[in-house]
Write an enzyme that holds these catalytic residues in place. Sequence first.
Site, mmCIF file in Angstrom:
data_model
loop_
_atom_site.group_PDB
_atom_site.id
_atom_site.type_symbol
_atom_site.label_atom_id
_atom_site.label_comp_id
_atom_site.label_asym_id
_atom_site.label_seq_id
_atom_site.Cartn_x
_atom_site.Cartn_y
_atom_site.Cartn_z
ATOM 1 N N GLY A 152 -15.614 -5.460 -11.540
ATOM 2 C CA GLY A 152 -15.925 -5.072 -10.166
ATOM 3 C C GLY A 152 -15.140 -5.873 -9.151
ATOM 4 N N SER B 282 -18.222 -9.193 -17.987
ATOM 5 C CA SER B 282 -17.116 -8.236 -18.035
ATOM 6 C C SER B 282 -17.270 -7.174 -16.955
ATOM 7 C CB SER B 282 -17.034 -7.588 -19.422
ATOM 8 O OG SER B 282 -16.811 -8.560 -20.418
ATOM 9 N N ASP B 283 -18.491 -6.697 -16.742
ATOM 10 C CA ASP B 283 -18.746 -5.737 -15.661
ATOM 11 C C ASP B 283 -18.475 -6.368 -14.300
ATOM 12 O OD1 ASP B 283 -19.453 -3.389 -16.984
ATOM 13 O OD2 ASP B 283 -21.547 -3.962 -17.165
ATOM 14 N N LEU B 284 -18.991 -7.569 -14.097
ATOM 15 C CA LEU B 284 -18.886 -8.198 -12.779
ATOM 16 C C LEU B 284 -17.445 -8.522 -12.418
ATOM 17 C CD1 LEU B 284 -21.979 -10.554 -13.020
ATOM 18 C CD2 LEU B 284 -21.774 -8.508 -11.602
#
Length: 409
Positions: A182, A177-179
């Site tokens: 980004g 989810s973070d990647l």
Amino acid sequence: MTTAGPLAGITVLDLSRVLAGPWCSQTLGDLGADVIKIEQPGQGDDTRKWGPPFLDDGSRDAAYYLCANRNKRSVAINMADPAGADLIRQFAAKADIVIENFRVGGLVKYGLDYDSLRAIKPDLIYLSITGFGQTGPLRNNGGYDFLVQGMSGLMSVTGLPDGEPGGGPMKVGIPISDLTTGLYATISVLAALNHRHATGEGQRIDLALLDTQVALLANQASNWLNGGMVPRRMGNQHPNTVPYQDFACADGSILVALGNDRQFRAFTALLGLPELADDERFAISAGRSVNREALLAQLRPAIAKWKSAELIAAMEAAKLPGGKVNEIPEVLDHPQIAVRGLVHEMTRSDGTPVKVLGFPAQLSASPATYRHAPPRSGEDTASVLTEQLGLQAEEIERLLAAGVIAETL
């Protein structure tokens, strides 16, 4: 061919930390942007301490930090000090892009929110990354990758089915989810840059981890929205295409990923089961999906007779998609990865070598560049303040003594 990168001349002021924001700013840096990373004196980015493993040097930076912070310069400024906040505003006045991932409204008290910075730089592109966005009932909640993987529904379709040994919700093995946030952030920034190029207008980008992960539900969400099918955990099986999963061979497992009827016919012929391709239950993709268990009951024993390497070789010869599950050391040592140039060795300012995974796209005219190894916290404070803001040595010493800024931890 230029070696400066397609974003050369673009300045990014990066107020973010951990992963989603830094992943975006690193990508922009790979493409040539000058990224100035602002860190808290004495603290630095949280991920510097997310180990082991750690670098065996004076910094003791974690490997986690190294994965998302190349092509940046680190400046340590205490934004809670009015003098520090003023320095950051001066940077913003010269920047093209600001990236931040504070809680909603968290930068207002420092005068570093979008409205405050737009007043001094009207064409500024200001990216805010939060867990749940600037609006809605969850806007004030903190967002974390693991939490969002669950809340978004991703974990409801990841893992073994309920009732099987080891069944239950499972997160993805990387902070997906973070990647992906980004990456969406990078796409959005590039779109905003093009808009500014055409109109002269800056803008704010409001991006949420939850929104990104829900958007990435893709075919699983469409199965529900357009077909009323509630997606479930299916282990390594595909909800629509069969066979598309792992199978046990005589000496290990292989992956089979067949995407059309032609491939299925060729695969069954290879296994010595050509009659399956003529069976009305299995002849077309929709039938194989509906009659999944009946088909698998015939495929599994046939595949189990093969040695894994021999079946993979036979599939490659027949141009059928199959392979093995590699351990990370295996894939990073694979000759395909070497030819594609995905692993790079960089050298930090103190001479410490650092290996990083590179930018995956190969641009023929303006490729990604690897100019700065992930910096130690605050190592560029003095040089960037002098270069960008014209501060003299005496003023830098005064700010250091007052605790407004700091140099290398």
